[in-house]
Design a protein around this motif. Structure first.
Motif, short mmCIF file in Angstrom:
data_model
loop_
_atom_site.label_atom_id
_atom_site.label_comp_id
_atom_site.label_asym_id
_atom_site.label_seq_id
_atom_site.Cartn_x
_atom_site.Cartn_y
_atom_site.Cartn_z
N VAL A 23 0.78 -1.50 -0.03
CA VAL A 23 -0.27 0.08 -0.31
C VAL A 23 0.60 0.94 0.01
O VAL A 23 0.49 2.41 -0.41
CB VAL A 23 -1.12 0.22 1.38
CG1 VAL A 23 -1.83 1.25 1.14
CG2 VAL A 23 -2.07 -1.30 0.75
N PRO A 24 2.09 1.44 0.78
CA PRO A 24 2.48 2.64 0.83
C PRO A 24 3.60 2.65 -0.25
O PRO A 24 3.41 3.90 -0.57
CB PRO A 24 3.91 2.06 1.82
CG PRO A 24 2.92 1.15 2.71
CD PRO A 24 2.43 0.63 1.64
N LEU A 25 4.78 1.08 -1.03
CA LEU A 25 4.59 1.55 -2.35
C LEU A 25 3.47 2.39 -3.54
O LEU A 25 4.18 2.90 -3.85
CB LEU A 25 4.97 0.25 -2.45
CG LEU A 25 5.81 -0.36 -3.30
CD1 LEU A 25 7.35 0.08 -3.66
CD2 LEU A 25 6.21 -1.74 -3.91
N ALA A 26 3.06 1.65 -3.22
CA ALA A 26 1.63 2.18 -4.13
C ALA A 26 1.50 3.93 -4.37
O ALA A 26 1.61 4.35 -5.43
CB ALA A 26 0.40 0.89 -4.67
N ARG A 27 1.11 3.94 -3.11
CA ARG A 27 0.88 5.28 -3.00
C ARG A 27 2.31 6.57 -3.45
O ARG A 27 2.16 7.46 -3.77
CB ARG A 27 0.88 5.99 -1.52
CG ARG A 27 -1.02 5.41 -1.04
CD ARG A 27 -0.94 5.78 0.48
NE ARG A 27 -1.64 6.92 0.73
CZ ARG A 27 -1.54 8.00 0.53
NH1 ARG A 27 -3.34 7.68 0.58
NH2 ARG A 27 -1.62 9.11 1.25
N ASP A 28 3.05 5.64 -3.08
CA ASP A 28 4.78 6.99 -2.66
C ASP A 28 4.98 6.71 -5.29
O ASP A 28 5.16 8.15 -4.97
CB ASP A 28 5.76 6.20 -2.25
CG ASP A 28 6.02 6.22 -1.07
OD1 ASP A 28 5.30 7.05 -1.02
OD2 ASP A 28 6.45 5.50 -0.06
N PHE A 29 4.31 5.62 -5.69
CA PHE A 29 4.34 5.49 -6.79
C PHE A 29 3.60 5.75 -7.48
O PHE A 29 3.54 6.87 -8.32
CB PHE A 29 5.06 4.64 -7.28
CG PHE A 29 4.44 3.64 -8.97
CD1 PHE A 29 5.52 3.78 -8.85
CD2 PHE A 29 3.41 3.71 -9.65
CE1 PHE A 29 5.17 3.27 -10.88
CE2 PHE A 29 2.31 3.60 -11.33
CZ PHE A 29 4.23 2.89 -11.64
N THR A 30 2.25 6.29 -6.95
CA THR A 30 1.52 7.28 -7.32
C THR A 30 1.81 8.34 -6.93
O THR A 30 1.73 9.37 -8.16
CB THR A 30 0.06 6.85 -6.99
OG1 THR A 30 0.24 5.52 -7.31
CG2 THR A 30 -1.20 7.70 -7.95
#
Length: 143
Positions: A23-30
């Motif tokens: 979840v944090p990885l996806a948020r940071d990517f976005t």
């Protein structure tokens, strides 16, 4: 928002299959894409709210894949002329849907309700004969 010279959307994909902290990885990517595409830093409250909505929807879609669909495989973010499309592919066979009746004061069960409320449209794509699905959501581009 813009498309490439050929009229195709700009697309970025993040593999999530074996990653931890998805979840944090996806948020940071976005968030990084929102910076690249000029949504952030936001010049107005409306633009800031639009970017925050995108990050919240990414969180909800990826969290749902983690909790209910054997984990997310990938996140695709497509920048189209008037919308930003988020796609989370997973291995699950379930059918995501907003919980009804929605109980605002109770913990859990709010993910797809939030997606439904914030997005212009959302849905599920499946490829016959293959496991899993892609849950997608489209948010309006900021004015």
């Amino acid at each position: 928002m813009k498309e490439t010279a050929s009229g195709d959307p700009e697309v970025r994909t993040l593999a999530l299959g074996s990653a931890s902290g998805t979840v944090p990885l996806a948020r940071d990517f976005t968030r990084q894409l929102l910076h690249e595409w000029g949504w952030l830093p936001a010049a107005t409250a409306d633009r800031r709210a639009a970017a925050e909505d995108v990050l919240l929807v990414v969180s909800e879609l990826v969290t749902n894949a983690c909790l209910h669909a054997e984990g997310p495989e990938s996140l695709r973010v497509l920048r189209l002329a008037e919308v930003l499309r988020l796609e989370v592919a997973d291995r699950g066979a379930g059918q995501p849907a907003p919980r009804t009746p929605h109980r605002a004061g109770r913990p859990g069960g709010h993910g797809m309700f939030i997606v439904q409320r914030l997005c212009r449209a959302w849905g599920i794509d499946r490829v016959p004969g293959t496991p899993g699905k892609t849950v997608w959501a489209e948010l309006a581009a900021p004015a």
